[in-house]
Scaffold this active site. Structure first.
Site: not given
Lengths: 350, 350
Positions: A49-51, A91, A195, A236, A246-247
């Site tokens: 995960r993570g853009a 996603r 995370q 993101d 973002n998250k």
């Protein structure tokens, strides 16, 4: 030079190899995915995960599909298109995934012919290398924002685990530490997927960087108490006007930072900036499974059958963002002008 | 009439019986503590929590100590003093604990002589009954703040489980539902101890009230998205100027509510208001064990040895508090005047 002592994603002769981030910090286990479909599933399931990291992973998956198609004598272009569509659907929020797939498609379109798979393998490796270089450049630009002795709050994981290595927000922190600054990090645990607790704490501890873990709802209190000098997070997707997806929880941190006069910085490569997206309302927000909230990692913490909301991201309006750190420099408000200008500049890829 | 179908705390012939809130929602288990020292330990370990509930529990524990001393032929007053000191030391932030013990001490001082234990048993029962009545009265006053069809955000558990029954913030919600209003509740899970996920969701589901669980860092996004009409929370201590100490994360919710024009209400009995405390900075904030953050209920979610901060409460400055709902009516700013006035009025105990 400090930096992560792990490999988030790599292309191996067998497929695409990922560090299984769901099993951190308890175990450092790598998995090899052998088809683009398997990679898409791993992205959906948050093995990676993570853009920026899912962008690099998708690029490798498209290259894998091309090489396998060529080996099998299948239509490479058609397989690249099919793999790209499957990966992009995995996603919706992070634009880097679509960006990387689009770049692979363009490379395919520009190099028709028998050597296409090799071209795409090279293009994927280039995307990975550029991501690493962009993180280093972000670090150089962003480190100037961190003073000696500062305490930095971060949310989620925008580290080596969220990129091809080094990290965006954590890259800025790493660069400040490499410059000899004493830096203390407060890491939000980042529910529901944790995370911050599982990944940020783990990779900063590996680097010997001073990190303390807090729950998400403590950040406001520490901002109010004057214990935090600045906030740095990843992104993101960044809209043309500077709104930042973002998250989940990032919006809250940004509001609380502004309320307490603490600068709020976003670190992201230009591949996260979506100039085609006018503002944050146009960014699709993924809602994920209720079990992430009610039974994190299999341990039930809520009554059976309780209703749940689980948006994975939120949008922070540009007015809360002090500056955006990219590999091509630091953009400040008004973002309509400053973000567009980043794309006419040469990137600092040194 | 709706209301909790459980007993948070009661005095039994054997001792003080508590619903073990650490084991909810998985199991509804009751434990009986046989000495005031055991009760103090149960309060420290959060078998029972919630400012009013720990006040009632401490009162019963003092009565227990008196009765046991009398039975053993010991000095009742001395045992009451010792029990009170042990109980007050169990948790520092909620003022109701000290308030209830002080009230028991005063009752002991006013009724020297052979029947003291019975006097103290009656006083403890009165504290319990008054708490129940105060919650009902708060509900009547506070229900007017909730409109038909509203969505209410709450944080932590200020319900029947946090009081002798019915609840403060959740009492306000229950009263609105009893009036026939359609009310939807969003419950913050409330890390690290998960009182929202484990307790608020459980007791509202028992009452058939529409509740959805969210992680703490989602609240800001839902406030920003216009999905929340008002916020109602409880309190552990309210200073004379209206500053409110409550579960960690309350400050963040209050700032985010104000930023988005959503009213932020606090519901608490007058026993939570500490007129001797001038402002929030004077309220002691308990820091709890790191394991609550790193290994909630025994399941490790962070790297071994990570540094942790774990303040259990924060202080919300009065400027973020729209109104404070008590059994004696609703106080509005400026609180210096309105809170003091509550104590010269007759409480609505009907």
């Amino acid at each position: 030079m400090i930096g992560p002592m792990f490999v988030t994603v790599e292309r191996t002769p067998d497929g695409v190899r990922l560090l299984d981030q769901r099993r951190l910090p308890a175990e450092e286990v790598y998995v090899t995915l052998r088809t683009a479909g398997e990679v898409a599933e791993a992205i959906r399931d948050m093995v990676v995960r993570g853009a920026p990291a899912i962008g690099v992973t998708a690029a490798f998956a498209v290259a894998l599909a091309a090489t396998e198609a060529e080996r099998a004598g299948a239509d490479v272009v058609r397989e690249v298109e099919a793999a790209g569509a499957t990966l992009v659907a995995a996603r919706p929020t992070a634009v880097n995934l679509a960006w990387a797939v689009e770049r692979m498609r363009k490379a395919a379109a520009q190099h028709p012919g028998p050597a296409l798979a090799a071209v795409l393998e090279a293009e994927a490796a280039r995307i990975r290398d550029e991501d690493l270089a962009a993180c280093r450049a972000m670090g150089r630009h962003g480190a100037a924002l961190i003073g000696d002795g500062n305490t930095v709050l971060t949310h989620c994981n925008a580290g080596g685990l969220a990129t091809a290595g080094y990290g965006t927000a954590l890259g800025v922190i790493r660069a400040a530490v490499e410059e000899g600054k004493r830096v203390r990090v407060l890491a939000d645990e980042t529910r529901p997927f944790l995370q911050g607790a599982r990944l940020t704490a783990w990779e900063l501890m590996k680097d010997g960087i001073d990190v303390s873990l807090i729950t998400d709802n403590m950040a406001g209190s520490f901002l109010h108490g004057g214990e935090i000098d600045l906030v740095v997070v990843g992104a993101d997707r960044i809209a043309r006007n500077g709104d930042v997806a973002n998250k989940i929880g990032t919006y809250s941190v940004a509001v609380l930072a502004k309320e307490n006069g603490v600068p709020f910085y976003v670190a992201a490569p230009r591949s996260t900036i979506d100039l085609a997206c006018p503002h944050g309302d146009a960014i699709p927000i993924e809602e994920r499974d209720a079990a992430e909230v009610t039974a994190p990692f299999g341990h039930a913490i809520a009554p059976a059958g309780v209703q749940v909301r689980n948006p994975a991201f939120d949008v922070t309006p540009a007015r809360y963002v002090t500056a955006i750190v990219t590999e091509a420099g630091i953009a400040r408000p008004p973002y309509d002008a400053s973000l567009a200008a980043l794309f006419s500049r040469e990137g600092d890829q040194a």
